[in-house]
Design a protein around this motif. Structure first.
Motif, PDB file in Angstrom:
ATOM      1  N   THR A  42      -3.892  15.400  -7.031  1.00 37.12           N
ATOM      2  CA  THR A  42      -3.036  14.398  -6.406  1.00 37.12           C
ATOM      3  C   THR A  42      -1.726  14.242  -7.168  1.00 37.12           C
ATOM      4  N   ALA A  55       2.351  15.129  -6.255  1.00 36.44           N
ATOM      5  CA  ALA A  55       3.513  14.259  -6.446  1.00 36.44           C
ATOM      6  C   ALA A  55       4.521  14.908  -7.378  1.00 36.44           C
ATOM      7  N   GLU A  94      -6.435   3.662  -6.630  1.00 30.02           N
ATOM      8  CA  GLU A  94      -5.352   2.874  -6.027  1.00 30.02           C
ATOM      9  C   GLU A  94      -4.022   3.177  -6.707  1.00 30.02           C
ATOM     10  N   SER A 138      -2.491   6.263  -5.510  1.00 34.14           N
ATOM     11  CA  SER A 138      -1.835   6.113  -4.211  1.00 34.14           C
ATOM     12  C   SER A 138      -0.438   5.547  -4.376  1.00 34.14           C
ATOM     13  N   VAL A 139      -0.311   4.576  -5.288  1.00 30.69           N
ATOM     14  CA  VAL A 139       1.020   4.018  -5.553  1.00 30.69           C
ATOM     15  C   VAL A 139       1.931   5.097  -6.128  1.00 30.69           C
ATOM     16  N   LEU A 190       1.893   8.216  -5.562  1.00 29.42           N
ATOM     17  CA  LEU A 190       2.367   9.068  -4.482  1.00 29.42           C
ATOM     18  C   LEU A 190       3.539   8.427  -3.736  1.00 29.42           C
ATOM     19  N   LEU A 191       3.408   7.129  -3.538  1.00 30.56           N
ATOM     20  CA  LEU A 191       4.498   6.404  -2.872  1.00 30.56           C
ATOM     21  C   LEU A 191       5.773   6.490  -3.698  1.00 30.56           C
ATOM     22  N   VAL A 192       5.606   6.262  -5.011  1.00 32.36           N
ATOM     23  CA  VAL A 192       6.764   6.307  -5.905  1.00 32.36           C
ATOM     24  C   VAL A 192       7.395   7.691  -5.858  1.00 32.36           C
ATOM     25  N   MET A 198       7.357   9.769  -3.503  1.00 32.72           N
ATOM     26  CA  MET A 198       8.040   9.948  -2.220  1.00 32.72           C
ATOM     27  C   MET A 198       9.419   9.307  -2.264  1.00 32.72           C
ATOM     28  N   VAL A 199       9.449   8.050  -2.731  1.00 33.48           N
ATOM     29  CA  VAL A 199      10.732   7.345  -2.813  1.00 33.48           C
ATOM     30  C   VAL A 199      11.687   8.117  -3.731  1.00 33.48           C
TER      31      VAL A 199
END
Lengths: 101, 170, 647
Positions: free
Chosen positions: A68, A72, B148, B151-152, B154-156, B158-159
């Motif tokens: 994962t 990223a 969790e 997951s955050v 991954l969001l970071v 992306m941004v």
């Protein structure tokens, strides 16, 4: 001789060394980046092998997280390369020496 | 039990061969070739995962790495429109010292691995299928928070990628 | 407590002037004079109405370990007499200064400094321990510096102030060493305690011998003897007196100190401060006369040599103040010699009379200088006795006293010193003393004959007129003790504090007048003979002389005397050589050790390391990656290769 932990670890170590060789010797930033992925995968292989031969799943969970994070990391790293290429018009490390002031 | 051993040697050989071709391909210096061989390496490694009973990870390896990540690589390669890399002057000194360091590392690692005591007891029974891994991740509670957080992350990422890819990056 | 009041009044005056009434010149003068006048009255009271038995009161000032220093007073005949001298002469000089410095720009500053000086001097006089005495000793040095350099715009004055201060440093260095040694050996600095500790003790410095021997590493044939230590302590303490009382070889500052205003010369460099050294010697006399100590012999000869040298130098000086300065040196030499001859009593006696007549002479000189429009060369004066009758009369009395003419005060005190030399069987010093007495008469007669008699040799001298009353009345007031101080029994009073071999019975004025002749006719006779001889010689040479005939007669010796036997040049040369050597050494150390090794060495090493490290800093990503990998390999190798694999 049965295939055991040693064999997997040896494969992992050799893969790791291959990746390191690529990082050190190749000049293309993208190839260097791929070599880095190779090293990461070598580590994954070692972890899965540990998981298997220690008879629990923790190692695999770890690999799950690593994959994962690697996803990223690849996204961000590639974005950086693209940004760098826009600035320098080159993906060649010898052109990227701004670390030396 | 001869088949799994034979398969291990096959996949190990393939993994290392393709890995070597990723790093140094004598026929092409094109990054696209390297990328394609990386896909093959990952697939071969997925085979090793299966041999280690990590079925879920083998699937994920192919899906995420060979699928998503490598597509990303290829996209970037095409986006950058790289020319065939010109042959530059080969830094012989660099090659020798670099190879030396890496060989030293390899020697050390192998020596340690084969010097260790990995005698196994019973045949391992753990099966890394989806259900087992899902139970491991979500029921015991010790991996819930990291999950969790990932997951955050991954969001970071992306941004961050969006920000980096904007044209007017200063 | 009135002693405390005497001490503090001048300090309050000084502080008041400096802090509050600086602008009001008239009031600051009055304040200063008032403080010392009150002090004088109180001192008279102390002198007359307190018992002769020493009184002491003190309070603790500070305590450091075993060292307890008290701030206290010792009131004995010695300090009472000195109180009287300092405040009495000081009062006259304060009053005189009002006239002398009238219209000076820094009138208030002058009086503030003068009061500060009085305070410090009284502190020395009243101190009951060596430490307190040293503190005031230094204060005196500071105020003397301020007063010599009063006209600091003049380079010569500023230089003289510096010279005085620095020369005194040399002496004070020895003084404080002596104080420390005393404390180490005897564990106290209090005069009374010291005296009782030393009383009847055979080898008081024996306790210091052991550690000192360990320090210098004694052998069987070489050890520090207690007597050597006793002598050493005496000599170190004497060094303080050497500086303050301008004894050879530290005498050079006193003549230069004449750059200060004349009343200052009178007060500080004639009557009181320079006498502090002699006073100190008398105070600690019990330390000097320890059996086995040879300090006193050295002191006696130092005094004698100073007296002789200064008198010789005075022969050929032309500046009226400088003649007096050298004569002061010479007289101080007498006093120190007396101390060295086991006769502190006569030394104090001479100090007292000298304070009166030398102050008188200086003030008279000041009056003359002012009348001749700041002309100090005696060869540009002449014929002043008509124009300035009051100055002339008082100056003549002072001269007679200084020369030692019966019945003036100087005769008695000088005779006491000469008699002590005889009683102590020290014939060389007696001869020297008589010879110096003759010289004294000679140069003082020369001064009087040239400056006051004959015809005026300059325009200024011919238009001279008598100074105002504020200046002449102090002269008259000082002339009185000049005449009387010898015979009114001061020596008997001193004898209560300082028992001396020279008896000084107090049997009424008339008996006292003839006591020297009854007591030791030899000393008195030779003294008077020297005076007569000096006077005769001076009269034949200088009556109506227009220029000095002496250089033709004695040639190169006169030039040497005029040039002060080249002591200043010698010291300048010595200092230059030492300084140059030291400077060269310091330069070498600076250039090679500090700049070369320490500074350039550090910076060189840093730069070298920097250059080496810069090679690593290529900016190439892959070099970094390589170095990283190599580092990992090295660390792993270090960790793994050492231990054999666990089989």
């Amino acid at each position: 001789m049965n295939v055991g932990l040693e064999h997997y670890l040896t494969v992992s170590a050799m893969l790791f060394c291959l990746g390191l060789l690529g990082v050190i010797l190749r000049r293309n930033v993208l190839v260097i980046y791929m070599s880095l992925e190779l090293m990461l995968n070598a580590a994954n292989l070692a972890l899965v092998a540990f998981s298997r031969f220690n008879d629990n799943l923790t190692g695999q969970t770890m690999v799950f997280f690593i994959i994962t994070v690697a996803a990223a990391e690849v996204a961000v790293g590639l974005a950086l390369i693209v940004a760098l290429y826009r600035k320098r018009q080159s993906a060649h490390v010898e052109d990227l020496t701004s670390l030396k002031l | 039990m001869i088949l799994p051993d034979a398969l291990f040697y096959l996949f190990a050989f393939l993994t290392l061969l393709f890995g070597a071709l990723v790093v140094a391909n004598p026929f092409s210096r094109n990054p696209v070739t390297s990328a394609m061989f990386l896909v093959l390496t990952i697939c071969a490694m997925a085979g090793l995962f299966v041999l280690l009973n990590a079925f879920f990870l083998a699937a994920v390896q192919i899906l995420v790495y060979a699928g998503a990540v490598m597509v990303l690589f290829l996209f970037v390669i095409m986006l950058l429109d790289l020319k065939e890399e010109q042959r530059r002057k080969i830094n012989l000194f660099g090659i020798v010292t670099g190879s030396g360091a890496v060989l030293g590392l390899g020697f050390l690692l192998t020596r340690t691995i084969w010097g260790g005591d990995f005698s196994q007891t019973a045949t391992p029974k753990v099966i890394g299928d989806t259900k087992a891994l899902g139970l491991e991740l979500f029921t015991k509670g010790q991996f819930l928070l990291p999950f969790e957080i990932v997951s955050v992350l991954l969001l970071v990422a992306m941004v961050g990628v969006i920000l980096l890819s904007k044209k007017e990056l200063k | 407590m009135s002693a405390l009041l005497v001490l503090l009044l001048p300090l309050l005056a000084a502080a008041g002037i400096a802090l509050v009434w600086k602008k009001d010149e008239e009031f600051s003068a009055q304040l200063s004079i008032g403080a010392i006048a009150l002090g004088f009255v109180l001192s008279l009271g102390l002198f007359a109405f307190t018992p002769a038995k020493p009184q002491e009161f003190a309070f603790n000032w500070l305590a450091v370990g075993d060292l307890k220093i008290s701030f206290g007073f010792l009131l004995d005949p010695l300090s009472k007499l000195m109180l009287l001298v300092v405040t009495g002469v000081g009062l006259m000089i304060h009053i005189y200064s009002r006239g002398y410095l009238h219209g000076d720009r820094s009138f208030s500053r002058y009086f503030a400094s003068l009061s500060l000086f009085t305070f410090s001097m009284l502190g020395i006089v009243l101190a009951n321990n060596l430490f307190m005495m040293f503190v005031f000793w230094e204060l005196v040095g500071v105020s003397s510096y301020l007063l010599i350099g009063f006209w600091f715009e003049k380079h010569s004055a500023a230089d003289a102030a510096k010279k005085a201060f620095l020369t005194n440093r040399v002496g004070d260095f020895g003084f404080i060493l002596g104080i420390l040694l005393t404390w180490l050996a005897l564990g106290s600095l209090n005069f009374t305690e010291l005296a009782s500790a030393l009383d009847g003790k055979a080898l008081p410095f024996a306790s210091l011998v052991e550690p000192l021997n360990r320090l210098v590493g004694s052998t069987n044939w070489w050890t520090v003897h207690p007597n050597v230590l006793a002598t050493l302590v005496g000599l170190l303490l004497f060094m303080g007196a050497m500086g303050k009382s301008a004894q050879f070889p530290l005498h050079v500052w006193l003549p230069d100190a004449m750059e200060g205003p004349t009343p200052v010369s009178a007060l500080i460099h004639a009557a009181t401060m320079v006498a502090a050294g002699v006073f100190m010697l008398c105070r600690i006399f019990f330390l000097l006369e320890i059996p086995g100590s040879h300090a006193l012999e050295f002191i006696a000869w130092t005094g004698g040599v100073t007296a002789l040298l200064a008198a010789l130098m005075a022969l050929q000086q032309n500046d009226i103040k400088r003649i007096l300065a050298y004569s002061t040196l010479s007289q101080l030499g007498y006093m120190v010699m007396a101390v060295g001859l086991h006769a502190p009593g006569p030394a104090m006696f001479h100090l007292t009379t000298h304070a009166a007549f030398k102050a008188l002479l200086f003030l008279g000189a000041g009056s003359v200088i002012l009348a001749c429009h700041h002309e100090q060369n005696i060869w540009k004066m002449g014929g002043l006795h008509d124009a300035m009758p009051r100055t002339w009369w008082t100056f003549r009395w002072g001269t007679l006293a200084l020369c030692g003419v019966w019945p003036f005060a100087g005769f008695f005190s000088k005779d006491a010193i000469l008699a002590s030399a005889l009683e102590h069987k020290n014939i060389p010093l007696f001869v020297l003393g008589v010879f110096v007495a003759g010289l004294t008469t000679f140069y003082m007669s020369r001064l009087v004959l040239v400056a006051f008699c004959g015809n005026a040799r300059s325009e200024a001298a011919s238009h001279a007129h008598e100074s105002p009353g504020v200046m002449t009345w102090p002269l008259v007031a000082l002339a009185l003790p000049t005449l009387l101080a010898g015979a009114i029994g001061i020596d008997a009073f001193i004898a209560k504090a300082l028992p001396s071999e020279h008896p000084s019975p107090n049997e009424g004025l008339l008996n006292n007048l003839f006591a020297p002749f009854n007591h030791n006719i030899l000393a008195a006779g030779f003294g008077l003979l020297a005076v007569v001889a000096g006077w005769q010689l001076a009269r034949t040479l200088y009556t109506n002389a227009m220029s000095d005939p002496l250089p033709e007669k004695i040639g190169v010796f006169a030039k040497m005397a005029r040039d002060r036997f080249y002591f200043d040049e010698l010291y300048a040369w010595l200092i230059r050589v030492t300084q140059e050597t030291l400077a060269r050494l310091a330069d070498w150390v600076d250039r090679w050790i500090i700049a070369g090794f320490v500074v350039r060495g550090t910076h060189g090493t840093t730069e070298l390391v920097g250059r080496v490290l810069r090679l690593v800093q290529t900016g190439s990503l892959q070099t970094y990656a390589f170095l990283f990998a190599a580092g990992v390999v090295l660390v792993l190798a270090w960790q793994l290769l050492g231990t054999s694999p666990t089989h």
